[in-house]
Design an enzyme around this catalytic site. Sequence first.
Site, PDB file in Angstrom:
ATOM      1  CG  MET A   1      -1.830  -1.318   1.230  1.00  0.00           C
ATOM      2  SD  MET A   1      -3.443  -0.894   1.954  1.00  0.00           S
ATOM      3  CE  MET A   1      -2.783  -0.744   3.572  1.00  0.00           C
TER       4      MET A   1
ATOM      5  N   GLY B   1      10.961  -2.673   5.286  1.00  0.00           N
ATOM      6  CA  GLY B   1      10.395  -3.928   5.335  1.00  0.00           C
ATOM      7  C   GLY B   1      10.097  -4.277   3.822  1.00  0.00           C
ATOM      8  CG  HIS B   2       6.767  -2.030   1.891  1.00  0.00           C
ATOM      9  ND1 HIS B   2       6.918  -0.656   2.675  1.00  0.00           N
ATOM     10  CD2 HIS B   2       5.771  -2.423   1.996  1.00  0.00           C
ATOM     11  CE1 HIS B   2       5.503  -0.743   3.120  1.00  0.00           C
ATOM     12  NE2 HIS B   2       4.863  -1.704   2.681  1.00  0.00           N
TER      13      HIS B   2
ATOM     14  CG  ASP C   1       0.697  -7.021   7.934  1.00  0.00           C
ATOM     15  OD1 ASP C   1      -0.037  -6.510   8.784  1.00  0.00           O
ATOM     16  OD2 ASP C   1       1.554  -6.530   7.213  1.00  0.00           O
TER      17      ASP C   1
ATOM     18  CE  LYS D   1      13.560  -0.727   9.484  1.00  0.00           C
ATOM     19  NZ  LYS D   1      14.087   0.566   9.120  1.00  0.00           N
ATOM     20  CB  SER D   2       4.419  -0.237  10.504  1.00  0.00           C
ATOM     21  OG  SER D   2       3.113   0.332  10.412  1.00  0.00           O
TER      22      SER D   2
HETATM   23  O1  PAF Z   1      -0.206  -5.912   3.653  1.00  0.00           O
HETATM   24  C1  PAF Z   1      -0.813  -4.975   2.800  1.00  0.00           C
HETATM   25  O2  PAF Z   1       0.005  -3.723   2.465  1.00  0.00           O
HETATM   26  C2  PAF Z   1      -2.002  -5.093   2.275  1.00  0.00           C
HETATM   27  O3  PAF Z   1      -2.711  -5.421   3.053  1.00  0.00           O
HETATM   28  C3  PAF Z   1      -2.012  -5.544   0.738  1.00  0.00           C
HETATM   29  C4  PAF Z   1      -1.480  -6.996   0.842  1.00  0.00           C
HETATM   30  C5  PAF Z   1      -1.069  -5.028  -0.344  1.00  0.00           C
HETATM   31  C6  PAF Z   1      -3.271  -5.770   0.227  1.00  0.00           C
HETATM   32  O4  PAF Z   1      -4.083  -4.406  -0.123  1.00  0.00           O
END
Ligand code: PAF
Length: 285
Positions: A37, A43-44, A157, A191-192
């Site tokens: 998102m 983290g990403h 998550d 991290k968020s």
């Molecule tokens: O974890 C996230 O950032 C969101 O829930 C995802 C998996 C991209 C779906 O919108």
Amino acid sequence: MEIENSGMIVVKTTAKLTALLDRNQRDGKQVGFVPTMGYLHEGHLSLVNQARQENEIVVMSIFVNPAQFGPGEDLDAYPRDVDNDTKLAASVGVDILFIPSVEEMYPQRSETVIKPGPIANVLCGASRPGHFDGVLKVVLKLFNLVDPDHSYFGLKDAQQLAIIETFVREFNLRTTIVRVQTCRESDGLAKSSRNVNLTLIQREEAPVIYKALQLGLSAYKKKNSNSTIKKIVANYIESESSGVIDYVQLLSYPSLSTEMKTDEDVLLACAVKFGNVRLIDNIIM
Ligand code: PAF
């Protein structure tokens, strides 16, 4: 279609994305997918790094999905910075960055609801009714558009990951879900993207979550009961911070059952609100 200096292609429409990723055009190349998102953090980027190592083509999506936010949740306050995200994605070697608008992803009123089972009635699913319906809806759409060989999700998550794994298995989706470890700040805070919405004082307090989970882990190793472990975690958070606990829970993972299963791990998870910012974290034991 815009070509960045790095060679990364930024795509805004589903038509261009599917044309680019058409199986006949891929020459059998493996596609790794990192759905996000946005408001990217390490983290990403760690998801991308792993995808980069395991696939020839890496696709990232950035879409703040309204369907997974309930009324009164932080959809409008969710942090966004597409320009910086684009630079970061290019810097870690994303090949295709998909940034659709809400109208592009949901051109008509949606008639179909995807409902996960009881696995979504605990933890965040209990506090955020309908949240995982929205997650599964967008994830299915993204899987259909990207048609990835591997899809990368973070263990922060943990419930989302378990629900998506179940969905993929039960509906024979052809992607393989890859679990990636949680990335942490040096003080332990997971991290968020939401961390940026913490005030300075809340940011100083927020690492209590991980410290409390660590205390829970040592209590677990000393064979304390589940209720004692939960009390230790909750008491620490409440006594050491202004955080308001949404839940502290111990469940079998990935089934998310309260009955511990010998062939599964144990998930110690919590959600804590600092003002309007809801943070989640967990340890898998
Ligand atoms: O974890 C996230 O950032 C969101 O829930 C995802 C998996 C991209 C779906 O919108």
